[in-house]
Design a protein around this motif. Structure first.
Motif, PDB file in Angstrom:
ATOM      1  N   GLY A 199       0.958  -1.344  -0.214  1.00 45.14           N
ATOM      2  CA  GLY A 199      -0.066  -0.047   0.027  1.00 45.14           C
ATOM      3  C   GLY A 199       1.026   1.268  -0.084  1.00 45.14           C
ATOM      4  N   ASP A 200       0.555   2.164  -0.509  1.00 42.70           N
ATOM      5  CA  ASP A 200       0.970   3.534  -0.693  1.00 42.70           C
ATOM      6  C   ASP A 200       0.022   4.746  -0.277  1.00 42.70           C
ATOM      7  OD1 ASP A 200       3.054   5.503  -1.236  1.00 42.70           O
ATOM      8  OD2 ASP A 200       1.966   5.886  -3.082  1.00 42.70           O
ATOM      9  N   GLY A 201       0.408   5.437   0.793  1.00 38.17           N
ATOM     10  CA  GLY A 201      -0.640   6.475   1.353  1.00 38.17           C
ATOM     11  C   GLY A 201      -1.528   5.788   2.404  1.00 38.17           C
ATOM     12  N   VAL A 202      -1.040   4.831   3.337  1.00 35.03           N
ATOM     13  CA  VAL A 202      -2.124   4.506   4.479  1.00 35.03           C
ATOM     14  C   VAL A 202      -2.670   5.639   5.151  1.00 35.03           C
ATOM     15  CG1 VAL A 202      -2.275   2.844   6.393  1.00 35.03           C
ATOM     16  CG2 VAL A 202      -0.795   2.209   4.341  1.00 35.03           C
ATOM     17  N   VAL A 203      -1.783   6.439   5.635  1.00 40.15           N
ATOM     18  CA  VAL A 203      -2.186   7.558   6.394  1.00 40.15           C
ATOM     19  C   VAL A 203      -1.635   8.886   5.856  1.00 40.15           C
ATOM     20  CG1 VAL A 203      -2.689   6.211   8.630  1.00 40.15           C
ATOM     21  CG2 VAL A 203      -0.498   7.255   8.143  1.00 40.15           C
ATOM     22  N   SER A 204      -0.368   8.910   5.314  1.00 42.31           N
ATOM     23  CA  SER A 204       0.262   9.915   4.814  1.00 42.31           C
ATOM     24  C   SER A 204      -0.490  11.064   4.087  1.00 42.31           C
ATOM     25  CB  SER A 204       1.682   9.826   4.189  1.00 42.31           C
ATOM     26  OG  SER A 204       1.137   8.865   2.943  1.00 42.31           O
ATOM     27  N   ASP A 205      -1.478  10.444   3.215  1.00 40.52           N
ATOM     28  CA  ASP A 205      -2.337  11.514   2.465  1.00 40.52           C
ATOM     29  C   ASP A 205      -3.200  12.419   3.415  1.00 40.52           C
ATOM     30  OD1 ASP A 205      -1.329  10.212   0.361  1.00 40.52           O
ATOM     31  OD2 ASP A 205      -3.337   9.752  -0.657  1.00 40.52           O
ATOM     32  N   VAL A 206      -3.671  11.789   4.581  1.00 40.49           N
ATOM     33  CA  VAL A 206      -4.384  12.484   5.520  1.00 40.49           C
ATOM     34  C   VAL A 206      -3.517  13.544   6.324  1.00 40.49           C
ATOM     35  CG1 VAL A 206      -5.869  12.398   7.437  1.00 40.49           C
ATOM     36  CG2 VAL A 206      -6.143  10.683   5.678  1.00 40.49           C
ATOM     37  N   LEU A 220       6.969   9.059   9.939  1.00 41.81           N
ATOM     38  CA  LEU A 220       5.903   8.705   9.300  1.00 41.81           C
ATOM     39  C   LEU A 220       6.285   7.628   8.039  1.00 41.81           C
ATOM     40  CD1 LEU A 220       2.949   9.054   8.647  1.00 41.81           C
ATOM     41  CD2 LEU A 220       3.487  11.170   7.344  1.00 41.81           C
ATOM     42  N   ALA A 221       7.392   7.788   7.453  1.00 44.26           N
ATOM     43  CA  ALA A 221       7.894   7.082   6.421  1.00 44.26           C
ATOM     44  C   ALA A 221       8.003   5.687   6.871  1.00 44.26           C
ATOM     45  CB  ALA A 221       9.142   7.569   5.746  1.00 44.26           C
ATOM     46  N   ASP A 222       8.765   5.449   8.170  1.00 43.43           N
ATOM     47  CA  ASP A 222       8.872   4.132   8.559  1.00 43.43           C
ATOM     48  C   ASP A 222       7.617   3.396   8.937  1.00 43.43           C
ATOM     49  OD1 ASP A 222      11.752   4.481   8.403  1.00 43.43           O
ATOM     50  OD2 ASP A 222      11.866   4.863  10.628  1.00 43.43           O
ATOM     51  N   PHE A 223       6.442   4.093   9.300  1.00 42.87           N
ATOM     52  CA  PHE A 223       5.074   3.501   9.501  1.00 42.87           C
ATOM     53  C   PHE A 223       4.636   3.190   8.293  1.00 42.87           C
ATOM     54  CE2 PHE A 223       0.772   4.245   9.480  1.00 42.87           C
ATOM     55  CZ  PHE A 223       0.219   3.147  10.553  1.00 42.87           C
ATOM     56  N   GLU A 224       4.581   3.919   7.300  1.00 38.08           N
ATOM     57  CA  GLU A 224       4.014   3.744   5.917  1.00 38.08           C
ATOM     58  C   GLU A 224       4.827   2.443   5.386  1.00 38.08           C
ATOM     59  OE1 GLU A 224       1.787   4.914   3.755  1.00 38.08           O
ATOM     60  OE2 GLU A 224       1.152   6.513   5.167  1.00 38.08           O
ATOM     61  N   ALA A 225       6.009   2.284   5.461  1.00 34.37           N
ATOM     62  CA  ALA A 225       6.664   1.232   4.883  1.00 34.37           C
ATOM     63  C   ALA A 225       6.083  -0.231   5.673  1.00 34.37           C
ATOM     64  CB  ALA A 225       8.133   1.189   5.045  1.00 34.37           C
ATOM     65  N   ALA A 226       6.096   0.084   6.802  1.00 35.03           N
ATOM     66  CA  ALA A 226       5.705  -1.039   7.614  1.00 35.03           C
ATOM     67  C   ALA A 226       4.087  -1.416   7.420  1.00 35.03           C
ATOM     68  CB  ALA A 226       5.855  -0.854   9.099  1.00 35.03           C
ATOM     69  N   ALA A 227       3.331  -0.510   7.502  1.00 33.82           N
ATOM     70  CA  ALA A 227       1.751  -0.576   7.292  1.00 33.82           C
ATOM     71  C   ALA A 227       1.393  -1.055   5.809  1.00 33.82           C
ATOM     72  CB  ALA A 227       1.057   0.650   7.530  1.00 33.82           C
ATOM     73  N   GLY A 228       2.255  -0.337   4.959  1.00 32.23           N
ATOM     74  CA  GLY A 228       2.045  -0.760   3.527  1.00 32.23           C
ATOM     75  C   GLY A 228       2.122  -2.431   2.914  1.00 32.23           C
ATOM     76  N   ALA A 229       3.028  -2.854   3.904  1.00 28.11           N
ATOM     77  CA  ALA A 229       3.129  -4.329   3.642  1.00 28.11           C
ATOM     78  C   ALA A 229       2.303  -5.289   4.442  1.00 28.11           C
ATOM     79  CB  ALA A 229       4.667  -4.546   4.219  1.00 28.11           C
ATOM     80  N   MET A 230       1.548  -4.792   5.202  1.00 27.81           N
ATOM     81  CA  MET A 230       0.469  -5.560   6.116  1.00 27.81           C
ATOM     82  C   MET A 230      -0.891  -5.494   5.509  1.00 27.81           C
ATOM     83  SD  MET A 230       1.562  -4.553  10.216  1.00 27.81           S
ATOM     84  CE  MET A 230       3.118  -4.679  10.703  1.00 27.81           C
ATOM     85  N   PRO A 231      -1.183  -6.616   5.003  1.00 34.57           N
ATOM     86  CA  PRO A 231      -2.577  -6.853   4.142  1.00 34.57           C
ATOM     87  C   PRO A 231      -3.721  -5.995   4.965  1.00 34.57           C
ATOM     88  CG  PRO A 231      -1.384  -9.171   4.201  1.00 34.57           C
ATOM     89  CD  PRO A 231      -0.512  -8.185   5.019  1.00 34.57           C
ATOM     90  N   PRO A 232      -3.923  -6.252   6.039  1.00 34.15           N
ATOM     91  CA  PRO A 232      -5.012  -5.407   6.555  1.00 34.15           C
ATOM     92  C   PRO A 232      -4.890  -3.773   6.401  1.00 34.15           C
ATOM     93  CG  PRO A 232      -4.472  -6.899   8.348  1.00 34.15           C
ATOM     94  CD  PRO A 232      -3.193  -7.113   7.319  1.00 34.15           C
ATOM     95  N   LEU A 233      -3.955  -3.368   6.489  1.00 30.62           N
ATOM     96  CA  LEU A 233      -3.638  -1.805   6.347  1.00 30.62           C
ATOM     97  C   LEU A 233      -3.238  -1.615   4.941  1.00 30.62           C
ATOM     98  CD1 LEU A 233      -1.574  -1.264   9.597  1.00 30.62           C
ATOM     99  CD2 LEU A 233      -3.882  -0.822   9.287  1.00 30.62           C
ATOM    100  N   ARG A 234      -2.813  -2.565   4.341  1.00 29.68           N
ATOM    101  CA  ARG A 234      -2.423  -2.385   2.724  1.00 29.68           C
ATOM    102  C   ARG A 234      -3.806  -1.987   2.063  1.00 29.68           C
ATOM    103  NH1 ARG A 234      -0.473  -7.540   0.413  1.00 29.68           N
ATOM    104  NH2 ARG A 234      -2.547  -8.072   0.332  1.00 29.68           N
ATOM    105  N   GLU A 235      -4.835  -2.879   2.422  1.00 30.18           N
ATOM    106  CA  GLU A 235      -5.964  -2.885   1.561  1.00 30.18           C
ATOM    107  C   GLU A 235      -6.685  -1.204   1.856  1.00 30.18           C
ATOM    108  OE1 GLU A 235      -6.628  -4.750  -0.496  1.00 30.18           O
ATOM    109  OE2 GLU A 235      -5.195  -6.366   0.313  1.00 30.18           O
TER     110      GLU A 235
END
Length: 246
Positions: A199-206, A220-235
């Motif tokens: 995923g790209d832009g889990v929370v950064s767009d907000v 924030l970049a580190d969170f995005e990288a981790a969250a974007g790789a996790m299916p529940p948040l990636r979606e």
């Protein structure tokens, strides 16, 4: 026809993946990786990639977008590294040699072309053995969630049930949005094997990307990288990013 999206929003996780792909190309002995940016618009991806030492070909029909691209490239000192093909995506196979690119980009493109499958098939023909296709596309689930959270619940429900993930009577400029399974199937249909889905832009767009008193831009970049790789948040990310190979 492709229309320029203007900016590479929320692209930190995408850039990490692209830089890793450039390293991989150089490990194969390619000193200046060849990149084809299909529907590259005004150069928001092409210019930084050229600055990374790539030879970039931008396929783009819009004269206005190409004028901005040329200006950006000259200002960045990379004009000589960028070749422009002033044509639509339909001409990709005819204008770009087969199996010539280390990396082929379709960022913000598949949402607006008439025939996404034909574009992906042409991209698959352009990428070299060992190279990669990078697709960045709007996520229909995120669009529905954002509308629901803003109180537009009926519109959100319509987005979820629409076959293309858009609202025809809402003045939307996109022809479609995608989910992860849809993008996987589209790439598989062209003989491409997906190696990365994030995923790209889990929370950064907000939140924006500049940090705050509570967190830094790096946090924030580190969170995005981790969250974007996790299916529940990636979606839930605003965009889905895939890297695939033949």
């Amino acid at each position: 026809m492709r229309t320029d999206t203007g900016t590479a929003r929320g692209s930190g996780t995408v850039w990490r993946a692209l830089r890793a792909e450039l390293d991989r190309a150089r490990e194969r002995g390619t000193r200046e990786p060849a990149v084809v940016d299909v529907g590259g618009g005004s150069g928001v991806w092409a210019v930084p990639l050229a600055a990374e030492g790539c030879r970039v070909t931008v396929v783009e029909p819009s004269p206005n977008a190409l004028a901005t691209l040329r200006r950006r490239a000259e200002e960045a000192g990379v004009g000589a590294a960028i070749t422009v093909v002033a044509d639509d995506t339909d001409a990709l196979a005819a204008r770009i040699p087969a199996e010539s690119a280390d990396l082929v980009l379709a960022h913000g493109l598949l949402e607006v072309v008439d025939d996404p499958a034909a574009v992906v098939a042409a991209m698959a023909g352009v990428v070299a053995p060992g190279g990669a296709v990078s697709v960045l596309a709007a996520n229909r689930h995120a669009a529905a969630l954002h509308r629901a959270l803003s109180g537009r619940v009926r519109e959100a429900h319509a987005l979820l049930t629409s076959s293309e993930g858009v609202l025809a009577d809402d003045g939307e400029t996109l022809l479609r949005r995608f989910d992860a399974d849809g993008l996987r199937g589209l790439l598989a249909g062209a003989g491409l094997r997906v190696e990365l889905l994030q995923g790209d832009g889990v929370v950064s767009d907000v939140l924006g990307e500049v940090g705050s008193e509570q967190y830094s831009a790096d946090d924030l970049a580190d969170f995005e990288a981790a969250a974007g790789a996790m299916p529940p948040l990636r979606e839930l990310a605003s965009r889905l990013h895939l890297l695939a190979r033949r």
